[in-house]
Scaffold this motif. Structure first.
Motif, PDB file in Angstrom:
ATOM      1  N   SER A 281      11.623  86.879  62.240  1.00  0.00           N
ATOM      2  CA  SER A 281      11.635  87.562  60.946  1.00  0.00           C
ATOM      3  C   SER A 281      12.983  87.355  60.279  1.00  0.00           C
ATOM      4  O   SER A 281      14.012  87.151  60.950  1.00  0.00           O
ATOM      5  CB  SER A 281      11.375  89.060  61.147  1.00  0.00           C
ATOM      6  OG  SER A 281      10.090  89.280  61.684  1.00  0.00           O
ATOM      7  N   GLU A 282      12.967  87.414  58.964  1.00  0.00           N
ATOM      8  CA  GLU A 282      14.189  87.229  58.192  1.00  0.00           C
ATOM      9  C   GLU A 282      15.247  88.225  58.652  1.00  0.00           C
ATOM     10  O   GLU A 282      14.964  89.409  58.867  1.00  0.00           O
ATOM     11  CB  GLU A 282      13.884  87.419  56.705  1.00  0.00           C
ATOM     12  CG  GLU A 282      15.049  87.118  55.788  1.00  0.00           C
ATOM     13  CD  GLU A 282      14.670  87.255  54.328  1.00  0.00           C
ATOM     14  OE1 GLU A 282      15.426  86.764  53.468  1.00  0.00           O
ATOM     15  OE2 GLU A 282      13.597  87.840  54.033  1.00  0.00           O
ATOM     16  N   LEU A 352       9.855  84.280  59.067  1.00  0.00           N
ATOM     17  CA  LEU A 352       8.872  85.133  58.396  1.00  0.00           C
ATOM     18  C   LEU A 352       9.601  86.032  57.405  1.00  0.00           C
ATOM     19  O   LEU A 352      10.560  86.735  57.775  1.00  0.00           O
ATOM     20  CB  LEU A 352       8.113  85.976  59.425  1.00  0.00           C
ATOM     21  CG  LEU A 352       7.379  85.180  60.524  1.00  0.00           C
ATOM     22  CD1 LEU A 352       6.780  86.138  61.555  1.00  0.00           C
ATOM     23  CD2 LEU A 352       6.310  84.285  59.934  1.00  0.00           C
ATOM     24  N   TYR A 353       9.179  86.000  56.111  1.00  0.00           N
ATOM     25  CA  TYR A 353       9.823  86.831  55.099  1.00  0.00           C
ATOM     26  C   TYR A 353       8.786  87.240  54.060  1.00  0.00           C
ATOM     27  O   TYR A 353       7.733  86.619  53.905  1.00  0.00           O
ATOM     28  CB  TYR A 353      10.992  86.113  54.437  1.00  0.00           C
ATOM     29  CG  TYR A 353      10.623  84.838  53.714  1.00  0.00           C
ATOM     30  CD1 TYR A 353      10.376  84.852  52.341  1.00  0.00           C
ATOM     31  CD2 TYR A 353      10.533  83.630  54.395  1.00  0.00           C
ATOM     32  CE1 TYR A 353      10.047  83.686  51.671  1.00  0.00           C
ATOM     33  CE2 TYR A 353      10.200  82.469  53.742  1.00  0.00           C
ATOM     34  CZ  TYR A 353       9.956  82.498  52.373  1.00  0.00           C
ATOM     35  OH  TYR A 353       9.621  81.355  51.707  1.00  0.00           O
ATOM     36  N   GLY A 354       9.107  88.371  53.371  1.00  0.00           N
ATOM     37  CA  GLY A 354       8.183  88.940  52.391  1.00  0.00           C
ATOM     38  C   GLY A 354       8.055  88.093  51.137  1.00  0.00           C
ATOM     39  O   GLY A 354       8.822  87.160  50.911  1.00  0.00           O
ATOM     40  N   SER A 421       1.660  90.198  51.450  1.00  0.00           N
ATOM     41  CA  SER A 421       1.486  89.544  52.750  1.00  0.00           C
ATOM     42  C   SER A 421       1.767  90.577  53.829  1.00  0.00           C
ATOM     43  O   SER A 421       2.102  91.732  53.537  1.00  0.00           O
ATOM     44  CB  SER A 421       2.429  88.346  52.898  1.00  0.00           C
ATOM     45  OG  SER A 421       3.759  88.778  53.110  1.00  0.00           O
ATOM     46  N   SER A 422       1.674  90.182  55.071  1.00  0.00           N
ATOM     47  CA  SER A 422       1.924  91.107  56.189  1.00  0.00           C
ATOM     48  C   SER A 422       3.376  91.543  56.252  1.00  0.00           C
ATOM     49  O   SER A 422       3.715  92.465  56.990  1.00  0.00           O
ATOM     50  CB  SER A 422       1.518  90.440  57.509  1.00  0.00           C
ATOM     51  OG  SER A 422       2.255  89.249  57.717  1.00  0.00           O
ATOM     52  N   HIS A 423       4.265  90.827  55.497  1.00  0.00           N
ATOM     53  CA  HIS A 423       5.681  91.162  55.507  1.00  0.00           C
ATOM     54  C   HIS A 423       6.131  91.830  54.212  1.00  0.00           C
ATOM     55  O   HIS A 423       7.319  91.842  53.900  1.00  0.00           O
ATOM     56  CB  HIS A 423       6.517  89.904  55.777  1.00  0.00           C
ATOM     57  CG  HIS A 423       6.652  89.594  57.236  1.00  0.00           C
ATOM     58  ND1 HIS A 423       5.564  89.288  58.022  1.00  0.00           N
ATOM     59  CD2 HIS A 423       7.743  89.574  58.061  1.00  0.00           C
ATOM     60  CE1 HIS A 423       5.975  89.051  59.259  1.00  0.00           C
ATOM     61  NE2 HIS A 423       7.299  89.231  59.313  1.00  0.00           N
TER      62      HIS A 423
END
Length: 490
Positions: A281-282, A352-354, A421-423
């Motif tokens: 994740s970021e 992974l980022y929003g 999204s999931s993030h």
């Protein structure tokens, strides 16, 4: 070895005593008052039998000559060399046993049907006949023989011949150079490399044998020849590190030519590149590490600060959205036989980022003419890829994204674009203005434009007339001044 009848006769008529002296066995076959017929047997050589008579007290004799002939018993051509080099002299030796009379016996050396050296035979011994031939490539496979001829045709007999065994010559020609061995200097353990050995200017190339060896072991090779050249190719491999000798051996006739090279065999594994987390994740820390194997050294790791090559290099970063799909590159080097070899490894990081929605990817204001074909270009970024929808704030009507649509005035309004999204999720307002046509407004516009055109025309004419009158007045003033000046002058 044959028999012969000899008749002795005389003209003496009284008290005749007639006989024959000879070294060969004789038998009296018949007689008369003045003659006797004898048969000589087992005649082995030339001789002169003697007929004698006693006619009363008078003695007399007469001799005859017997010439013995025999066919040549044996004609021998000495063996030829197994191989004869081109450009060198070859001496042929021929021996004849038997054959008489020797004065009418001749011997000739033949190449095929070509007579190389005819020569009469000495009567004293079974003479050896020699001939020297300068050998060329054309003599390869040529047949050589020796032929003896006994010519008794002057004696009313025939020409008798005897020929030796035919012998075939094999010639060869080799250049002064050694074979050319094409191969790499280095070989990696477990890999295969192609090597080739070749040589030109040899003859006959079809009979040359060429082999390749590595460390004393004969390699499976494929040989070809074309014209006066021959070559062999093989694949070499080894499972042991170190140095081995690669040899090319060419054999032709009784000659051997060799070429040799030293092959350095090394073991070099690809460096191991690892990420502490390949998907993060970021904002999460990620450790990037590159390890070289064996005696190799890491010479480069992308993102790492410069430093001295070492067996292991690593660094840590805080993953950001910009690091998504970032590729890390690791290179290791190994010194082998004075050469530097490189091997590389790459890995890709997934962050992974929003969702992201900004003016660069999704403009906030759109102005479209009614009836035109337009496409709303709005893209949301993120990992995983977000879902994007744009709906009108007032009634929730959807605005198709990425589709070509005909613009209508009903599409006018403020839209809310929502990426999720999931993030996480993000929204952005998009203002869409549709330019549409009103007939009444068009009439007003035409009237206004016409009025403005008339006013402009009147203004232009007024300015023109004013400037024209002004120029006329100036001209008249100048003329009056000129007349006044003339009156002042005497």
């Amino acid at each position: 070895g044959a028999s012969m009848q000899v008749n002795c006769s005389s003209v003496c008529s009284e008290n005749l005593n007639l006989g024959l002296e000879t070294q060969w066995p004789k038998v009296e076959l018949d007689r008369g008052e003045t003659w006797k017929l004898f048969e000589l047997s087992d005649i082995e050589e030339d001789s002169s039998p003697l007929c004698f008579e006693n006619c009363g007290p008078i003695q007399s004799s007469v001799s005859a000559t017997i010439v013995v002939y025999s066919f040549p018993e044996r004609v021998e051509l000495d063996s030829l060399p197994t191989w004869q080099p081109v450009g060198k002299n070859l001496t042929l030796h021929c021996r004849v046993h038997g054959g008489a009379p020797r004065s009418q016996l001749s011997v000739m050396l033949l190449r095929g049907e070509e007579v190389l050296h005819p020569e009469p035979v000495d009567s004293r011994n079974p003479k050896e006949i020699t001939a020297t031939v300068l050998v060329s490539r054309d003599d390869h496979g040529a047949s050589f023989s020796c032929r003896a001829e006994l010519d008794l045709r002057p004696q009313g007999l025939a020409l008798f011949r005897n020929v030796s065994t035919v012998r075939h010559l094999r010639t060869f020609d080799l250049p002064v150079t050694i074979p050319k061995l094409d191969s790499p200097d280095l070989l990696e353990v477990g890999t295969m490399q192609k090597v080739m050995c070749s040589l030109g200017g040899l003859f006959p190339a079809s009979e040359a044998r060429i082999t390749l060896e590595l460390g004393g072991r004969t390699l499976t090779s494929e040989s070809t020849n074309h014209g006066d050249s021959v070559s062999a190719t093989a694949l070499v491999s080894s499972e042991l590190e170190g140095t081995q000798q690669l040899r090319c051996v060419l054999e032709l006739a009784d000659q051997i030519l060799e070429a040799e090279r030293t092959l350095s065999i090394y073991n070099f594994s690809t460096p191991v590149l690892t990420l502490s987390q390949q998907e993060v994740s970021e904002g999460s820390p990620v450790t990037v590490k590159c390890e070289a194997q064996g005696g190799a050294r890491v010479v480069y790791l992308s993102g790492a600060p410069p430093g001295t090559p070492a067996p292991q290099v690593q660094f840590t970063l805080n993953a950001s959205a910009e690091d998504n799909k970032r590729r890390f590159f690791c290179s290791a080097a190994l010194q082998v036989a004075g050469q530097e070899l490189l091997k590389n490894q790459t890995l890709e990081l997934h962050v992974l980022y929003g969702p992201r929605l900004d003016d660069r990817d999704c403009l906030g204001n759109w102005t479209w003419p009614e009836g035109s074909q337009q496409t709303l270009k709005c893209q949301a970024w993120g990992n995983p890829a977000p879902k994007l929808t744009c709906s009108r704030r007032t009634d929730g009507a959807l605005l198709p994204i990425g589709d070509v649509k005909t613009v209508t005035r009903e599409m006018n309004g403020t839209y809310v674009c929502h990426a999720v999204s999931s993030h996480g999720n993000v929204t952005r307002d998009v203002f869409l203005t549709v330019l549409h046509h009103d007939p009444k407004s068009w009439a007003v516009i035409i009237i206004v434009l016409t009025t403005l055109a008339i006013v402009c025309l009147v203004g232009v004419l007024t300015v023109y007339l004013y400037n024209r009158q002004r120029k006329i007045r100036i001209y008249k003033l100048q003329r009056a001044q000129e007349e006044a000046m003339k009156l002042k002058d005497p």
